[in-house]
Design a protein around this motif. Sequence first.
Motif, PDB file in Angstrom:
ATOM      1  N   LEU A  62       0.828  -1.206   0.000  1.00 13.51           N
ATOM      2  CA  LEU A  62       0.000   0.000   0.000  1.00 13.51           C
ATOM      3  C   LEU A  62       0.865   1.261   0.000  1.00 13.51           C
ATOM      4  O   LEU A  62       0.498   2.274  -0.605  1.00 13.51           O
ATOM      5  CB  LEU A  62      -0.932  -0.006   1.214  1.00 13.51           C
ATOM      6  N   SER A  63       2.007   1.198   0.663  1.00 10.32           N
ATOM      7  CA  SER A  63       2.942   2.329   0.622  1.00 10.32           C
ATOM      8  C   SER A  63       3.461   2.555  -0.792  1.00 10.32           C
ATOM      9  O   SER A  63       3.690   3.698  -1.207  1.00 10.32           O
ATOM     10  CB  SER A  63       4.111   2.079   1.579  1.00 10.32           C
ATOM     11  N   VAL A  64       3.639   1.460  -1.531  1.00 15.73           N
ATOM     12  CA  VAL A  64       4.051   1.577  -2.930  1.00 15.73           C
ATOM     13  C   VAL A  64       2.942   2.227  -3.754  1.00 15.73           C
ATOM     14  O   VAL A  64       3.206   3.061  -4.633  1.00 15.73           O
ATOM     15  CB  VAL A  64       4.418   0.189  -3.496  1.00 15.73           C
ATOM     16  N   ILE A  65       1.682   1.860  -3.473  1.00 15.11           N
ATOM     17  CA  ILE A  65       0.552   2.497  -4.155  1.00 15.11           C
ATOM     18  C   ILE A  65       0.531   3.994  -3.857  1.00 15.11           C
ATOM     19  O   ILE A  65       0.269   4.822  -4.741  1.00 15.11           O
ATOM     20  CB  ILE A  65      -0.776   1.849  -3.714  1.00 15.11           C
ATOM     21  N   ILE A  66       0.816   4.360  -2.609  1.00 14.99           N
ATOM     22  CA  ILE A  66       0.872   5.780  -2.241  1.00 14.99           C
ATOM     23  C   ILE A  66       1.953   6.496  -3.041  1.00 14.99           C
ATOM     24  O   ILE A  66       1.731   7.590  -3.578  1.00 14.99           O
ATOM     25  CB  ILE A  66       1.122   5.929  -0.728  1.00 14.99           C
ATOM     26  N   ALA A  67       3.135   5.884  -3.130  1.00 12.26           N
ATOM     27  CA  ALA A  67       4.230   6.500  -3.882  1.00 12.26           C
ATOM     28  C   ALA A  67       3.881   6.620  -5.361  1.00 12.26           C
ATOM     29  O   ALA A  67       4.135   7.656  -5.995  1.00 12.26           O
ATOM     30  CB  ALA A  67       5.506   5.681  -3.702  1.00 12.26           C
ATOM     31  N   PHE A  68       3.298   5.561  -5.914  1.00 13.98           N
ATOM     32  CA  PHE A  68       2.874   5.576  -7.319  1.00 13.98           C
ATOM     33  C   PHE A  68       1.854   6.699  -7.553  1.00 13.98           C
ATOM     34  O   PHE A  68       1.946   7.452  -8.532  1.00 13.98           O
ATOM     35  CB  PHE A  68       2.276   4.213  -7.665  1.00 13.98           C
ATOM     36  N   SER A  69       0.892   6.824  -6.653  1.00 12.06           N
ATOM     37  CA  SER A  69      -0.133   7.866  -6.778  1.00 12.06           C
ATOM     38  C   SER A  69       0.475   9.257  -6.647  1.00 12.06           C
ATOM     39  O   SER A  69       0.093  10.184  -7.380  1.00 12.06           O
ATOM     40  CB  SER A  69      -1.217   7.671  -5.713  1.00 12.06           C
ATOM     41  N   ASP A  70       1.415   9.401  -5.722  1.00 15.16           N
ATOM     42  CA  ASP A  70       2.035  10.711  -5.510  1.00 15.16           C
ATOM     43  C   ASP A  70       2.837  11.166  -6.723  1.00 15.16           C
ATOM     44  O   ASP A  70       2.921  12.370  -7.004  1.00 15.16           O
ATOM     45  CB  ASP A  70       2.935  10.668  -4.273  1.00 15.16           C
ATOM     46  N   ILE A  71       3.444  10.220  -7.433  1.00 14.02           N
ATOM     47  CA  ILE A  71       4.187  10.580  -8.645  1.00 14.02           C
ATOM     48  C   ILE A  71       3.255  11.198  -9.677  1.00 14.02           C
ATOM     49  O   ILE A  71       3.526  12.276 -10.232  1.00 14.02           O
ATOM     50  CB  ILE A  71       4.902   9.344  -9.229  1.00 14.02           C
ATOM     51  N   PHE A  72       2.134  10.533  -9.926  1.00 14.39           N
ATOM     52  CA  PHE A  72       1.213  11.026 -10.949  1.00 14.39           C
ATOM     53  C   PHE A  72       0.434  12.250 -10.468  1.00 14.39           C
ATOM     54  O   PHE A  72       0.091  13.128 -11.273  1.00 14.39           O
ATOM     55  CB  PHE A  72       0.265   9.908 -11.380  1.00 14.39           C
ATOM     56  N   TYR A  73       0.167  12.314  -9.164  1.00 13.53           N
ATOM     57  CA  TYR A  73      -0.478  13.519  -8.634  1.00 13.53           C
ATOM     58  C   TYR A  73       0.415  14.738  -8.854  1.00 13.53           C
ATOM     59  O   TYR A  73      -0.043  15.790  -9.333  1.00 13.53           O
ATOM     60  CB  TYR A  73      -0.771  13.344  -7.147  1.00 13.53           C
TER      61      TYR A  73
END
Length: 400
Positions: A62-73
């Motif tokens: 889930l932390s990886v999902i957060i990082a992935f989302s933050d990149i595109f955000y």
Amino acid sequence: MNMAPSTNSTGVDDDQWKWDMVVQSVYGSSIVSIIASSLVLVAYGFMYWLRPAQANRISLRLSVIIAFSDIFYALFLLISNIPSVTEGPTCTSSVYLQFAFELLSLFATAAIALNLLMVFVFRMEAKKRLERWYYGVGGVLAFGLPLIALVAGRLGWDEVNEECWIRSANDSKASTMAWKWGILYFWVAGISLFCTVVTILVYFFLKRTGVPLPTTESTPSNPNNTVLFRRTQRIIQRAVSRIVVYCLVPIVSQFWNIVLDGLLEAGKDPWWVYVLANVFSGLQGTFNALVFFTIDPAVSNIREELRRRIIKKYYLTSTVPQTLFERFRYALIQKTLLRKRDLKQPSVINKSSASVLQSETKTRPSQFRSEDVDLVQHAKPGLVESGVAREGEADVIAFL
């Protein structure tokens, strides 16, 4: 946010440098977050290669999902703030995806807190089926909520405030503010409150029961279990602390956006609030990356293992440093990585290293400093750590 500079009656830009700073602030903060979040993904890949058992856990994914989302955000936040981006599909799509990935990061944070609640309070094991629900529900809400605003024609270029954001309503300011709260701010506040409540529940539950996990004994019967129990408690403390900090990130990153929207609705547009809103919203990925690298229990565990490996390979060697580079490396490790507990505890090296060092001190005692001799004296082969605690630590982390 993209704000066109104000002009005076002669058409000359008024305080142009202020609005240049507004634009540059979002560029800098977004790029920093993209880099920081990318480092999280690289670190996870390294962890999965080094310790698959510790990397294979729900909250870390889930932390990886957060990082992935933050990149595109951060990427779409940057695009929506390019001065040349005004009315058109680029503006509309960038705002939609900005909202979607912001919400995806929020729901992944909520899933970490929910997983902690399920494990410690409801005593449920982390199952793949539960993890799929985290991804599925979070993804549908993240992309579905801003889709409602997109279909309603409320996302895109706002002529009133001259920015790519939520379009101002012709009927009332309250309607515009309702859309902002409905698709973003309500979820920021709600998820932060949820994480706070989960933290309080887990804290009081652990304090009342004194049992960290269903598989961990509260009164260990042997020294290895005692070490495991203490380390388990430290891991759980880090896990709970991580939720506390994670729930602060969306509040910190979106606070000035909320303030700015309120000021704009009141007819005010102070440039310094734009700067703060851009900087803090752009740094969201950086804040989450800092939580990942400093508080996450699995990352701390891997970092400690790397430290021990470096000490074992380059400091506890069978040969005395000869070249200038070897001496520099030896001194650097001693000053930065070596801990006092390494000189007192036998767990830093294995049997072969202990035997090598003992033989070296007999043959060349003058080559070793006093602290090295202390380390060798404590490195008795019979006292070397059995590995039970380290293996148990991985099992504990797998629950989180």
